[in-house]
Design a protein around this motif. Structure first.
Motif, PDB file in Angstrom:
ATOM      1  N   THR A 280     -34.445 -43.926 -43.880  1.00 50.66           N
ATOM      2  CA  THR A 280     -33.537 -43.913 -45.022  1.00 50.66           C
ATOM      3  C   THR A 280     -33.791 -45.106 -45.939  1.00 50.66           C
ATOM      4  O   THR A 280     -33.916 -44.958 -47.161  1.00 50.66           O
ATOM      5  CB  THR A 280     -32.072 -43.938 -44.542  1.00 50.66           C
ATOM      6  OG1 THR A 280     -31.813 -42.773 -43.760  1.00 50.66           O
ATOM      7  CG2 THR A 280     -31.120 -43.971 -45.721  1.00 50.66           C
ATOM      8  N   ILE A 281     -33.851 -46.293 -45.357  1.00 51.14           N
ATOM      9  CA  ILE A 281     -34.113 -47.502 -46.148  1.00 51.14           C
ATOM     10  C   ILE A 281     -35.477 -47.407 -46.845  1.00 51.14           C
ATOM     11  O   ILE A 281     -35.623 -47.788 -48.018  1.00 51.14           O
ATOM     12  CB  ILE A 281     -34.066 -48.752 -45.247  1.00 51.14           C
ATOM     13  CG1 ILE A 281     -32.654 -48.964 -44.695  1.00 51.14           C
ATOM     14  CG2 ILE A 281     -34.530 -49.980 -46.002  1.00 51.14           C
ATOM     15  CD1 ILE A 281     -31.631 -49.332 -45.746  1.00 51.14           C
ATOM     16  N   PHE A 282     -36.473 -46.898 -46.146  1.00 57.43           N
ATOM     17  CA  PHE A 282     -37.817 -46.745 -46.728  1.00 57.43           C
ATOM     18  C   PHE A 282     -37.766 -45.824 -47.946  1.00 57.43           C
ATOM     19  O   PHE A 282     -38.362 -46.123 -48.989  1.00 57.43           O
ATOM     20  CB  PHE A 282     -38.769 -46.180 -45.671  1.00 57.43           C
ATOM     21  CG  PHE A 282     -40.152 -45.891 -46.193  1.00 57.43           C
ATOM     22  CD1 PHE A 282     -41.105 -46.894 -46.266  1.00 57.43           C
ATOM     23  CD2 PHE A 282     -40.496 -44.617 -46.615  1.00 57.43           C
ATOM     24  CE1 PHE A 282     -42.373 -46.629 -46.752  1.00 57.43           C
ATOM     25  CE2 PHE A 282     -41.757 -44.341 -47.097  1.00 57.43           C
ATOM     26  CZ  PHE A 282     -42.706 -45.354 -47.171  1.00 57.43           C
ATOM     27  N   LEU A 283     -37.072 -44.691 -47.826  1.00 57.58           N
ATOM     28  CA  LEU A 283     -36.983 -43.741 -48.934  1.00 57.58           C
ATOM     29  C   LEU A 283     -36.321 -44.370 -50.152  1.00 57.58           C
ATOM     30  O   LEU A 283     -36.712 -44.104 -51.295  1.00 57.58           O
ATOM     31  CB  LEU A 283     -36.193 -42.504 -48.498  1.00 57.58           C
ATOM     32  CG  LEU A 283     -36.834 -41.606 -47.431  1.00 57.58           C
ATOM     33  CD1 LEU A 283     -35.872 -40.498 -47.017  1.00 57.58           C
ATOM     34  CD2 LEU A 283     -38.140 -41.009 -47.928  1.00 57.58           C
ATOM     35  N   VAL A 284     -35.309 -45.213 -49.901  1.00 60.51           N
ATOM     36  CA  VAL A 284     -34.600 -45.856 -51.007  1.00 60.51           C
ATOM     37  C   VAL A 284     -35.482 -46.902 -51.689  1.00 60.51           C
ATOM     38  O   VAL A 284     -35.623 -46.920 -52.918  1.00 60.51           O
ATOM     39  CB  VAL A 284     -33.296 -46.503 -50.504  1.00 60.51           C
ATOM     40  CG1 VAL A 284     -32.656 -47.351 -51.595  1.00 60.51           C
ATOM     41  CG2 VAL A 284     -32.319 -45.424 -50.039  1.00 60.51           C
ATOM     42  N   ARG A 285     -36.100 -47.754 -50.899  1.00 55.67           N
ATOM     43  CA  ARG A 285     -36.853 -48.881 -51.474  1.00 55.67           C
ATOM     44  C   ARG A 285     -38.162 -48.441 -52.123  1.00 55.67           C
ATOM     45  O   ARG A 285     -38.648 -49.096 -53.041  1.00 55.67           O
ATOM     46  CB  ARG A 285     -37.112 -49.930 -50.388  1.00 55.67           C
ATOM     47  CG  ARG A 285     -35.815 -50.594 -49.922  1.00 55.67           C
ATOM     48  CD  ARG A 285     -36.035 -51.652 -48.858  1.00 55.67           C
ATOM     49  NE  ARG A 285     -34.766 -52.290 -48.500  1.00 55.67           N
ATOM     50  CZ  ARG A 285     -34.617 -53.132 -47.502  1.00 55.67           C
ATOM     51  NH1 ARG A 285     -35.649 -53.453 -46.746  1.00 55.67           N
ATOM     52  NH2 ARG A 285     -33.430 -53.660 -47.251  1.00 55.67           N
ATOM     53  N   LYS A 286     -38.729 -47.349 -51.658  1.00 54.56           N
ATOM     54  CA  LYS A 286     -39.974 -46.844 -52.253  1.00 54.56           C
ATOM     55  C   LYS A 286     -39.720 -45.864 -53.394  1.00 54.56           C
ATOM     56  O   LYS A 286     -40.662 -45.410 -54.032  1.00 54.56           O
ATOM     57  CB  LYS A 286     -40.823 -46.155 -51.180  1.00 54.56           C
ATOM     58  CG  LYS A 286     -41.310 -47.085 -50.077  1.00 54.56           C
ATOM     59  CD  LYS A 286     -42.259 -48.139 -50.613  1.00 54.56           C
ATOM     60  CE  LYS A 286     -42.774 -49.032 -49.486  1.00 54.56           C
ATOM     61  NZ  LYS A 286     -43.703 -50.078 -49.990  1.00 54.56           N
TER      62      LYS A 286
END
Length: 359
Positions: A280-286
């Motif tokens: 989830t964090i990866f999808l947001v930050r990328k």
């Protein structure tokens, strides 16, 4: 990765190679069942400040591990059996030696009590997720994935409270046709509570709506002030309820593999839930959701499928592999469609650039 390694070491020390193997299987089960959860979480999380994102990844993971994967099953046993917390934990850690569903004195085992509670758990989670799916799919959106289907659904969505009407009708069908005769009232009450919970939590989120990029904030505090204040709190609350609804099928499915609460907490919680939150964090930050615009649509269609599977499973067991494959297939199709769309746009822009460069 560090949490995964530590969890696997703890599992090995706790129960040897068998516990290690079960922990790995449960981690894979949770990730496969909850990838659509990660995508949906990302659509909400990108509206939150970095502080609340960290809260979701830290405090939220503790709630996910200890709340949903450890305390929640124990709470079911407390309520269903009338045992105290210590007795329920002892029942979980000391199952019948022959693996029977009941002890010699006729008392049900920990696993049996959890399985017997499946209808009300599935009804609550299924209706909560169904409301989420209907709210998304009945709203007219500029970008549509399955236009031939989403366009007429968006037109139908102009009828006020249509999602409540559809959800209530499906709940009635589930209770009267699918649910066992002795579980009709239980399923109706649990399903109604799932709908009420969604309406209440979603309403609180809308009350403190944070304007997304391109939206003009309305009167009142700035978007940043709302994101780090009440809005951040209610969005965090919404995410936790959403995660709980996604977790129901995984927790129940885990008991088909093991009834040991420690292994379930390590596999589903520390490994599976941590991976889902990291995704989830990866999808947001990328900015993945902005680059692949159909992912959100695919995740919501996967949610709709999961909701129907949960409701159907009240009367008939559905293998967890089917639930996982349906979600992965829908999100994979949405990702493929997004890539195809991006290539078409890039090719069109390239052609326009060539035309403008020719004198």
């Amino acid at each position: 990765m560090a949490v995964t390694v530590i969890s696997l070491v703890v599992a090995f020390l706790y129960g040897g190679p068998q516990a290690l193997f079960l922990c790995v299987i449960l981690g894979i089960l949770e990730v496969s069942l909850s990838f659509d959860n990660a995508v949906i979480n990302a659509t909400v999380l990108r509206r939150m400040s970095e502080f609340w994102q960290r809260i979701f990844l830290t405090v939220g993971i503790l709630i996910a591990v200890f709340g949903m994967r450890l305390v929640f099953p124990l709470a079911i046993v407390w309520i269903a059996s009338g045992l105290g917390p210590i007795a329920a934990l002892d029942l979980a850690l000391n199952p019948p030696p022959d693996g029977a569903a009941y002890f010699p004195n006729g008392d049900p085992s920990y696993e049996t009590l959890i399985t017997d509670a499946h209808p009300q758990i599935a009804a609550f989670g299924g209706m909560f997720l169904l409301m989420l799916f209907l709210h998304f799919i009945l709203e007219d959106r500029e970008i549509k994935w399955l236009e031939w289907l989403e366009r007429p659904l968006a037109k139908a969505g102009k009828l006020e409270q249509l999602e409540v009407v559809v959800a209530t009708a499906l709940l009635l069908i589930t209770a009267t046709v699918i649910a066992p005769d002795d579980k009709v009232s239980t399923v109706m009450i649990a399903g109604a509570l799932g709908m009420i919970t969604y309406i209440a939590v979603n309403g609180l989120g809308e009350m403190f709506h944070v304007p997304e990029e391109g939206e003009e904030p309305e009167g009142g505090p700035s978007g940043l002030a709302k994101a780090t204040g009440k809005a951040g709190f209610f969005l965090f609350l919404y995410l936790e309820v959403l995660d709980a609804s996604f977790s129901f099928d995984g927790v129940i499915g885990a008991f088909a593999i093991t009834s040991d609460p420690i292994i379930i907490a390590l596999g589903l919680g520390f490994i599976g839930a941590m991976f889902v939150r990291s995704i989830t964090i990866f999808l947001v930050r990328k900015g993945t959701l902005s680059d692949y615009v159909y992912l959100e649509h695919g995740a919501h269609w996967a949610i709709g499928a999961l909701a129907l599977i949960l409701l159907y499973s009240i009367g008939t067991h559905v293998p967890e592999v089917i639930t996982g494959l349906v979600g992965v297939a829908l999100i994979g199709a949405a990702l493929g469609s997004s890539i195809y769309r991006n290539r078409k746009i890039a090719a069109r822009e390239g052609e326009d650039a060539v035309k403008t460069s020719i004198p």
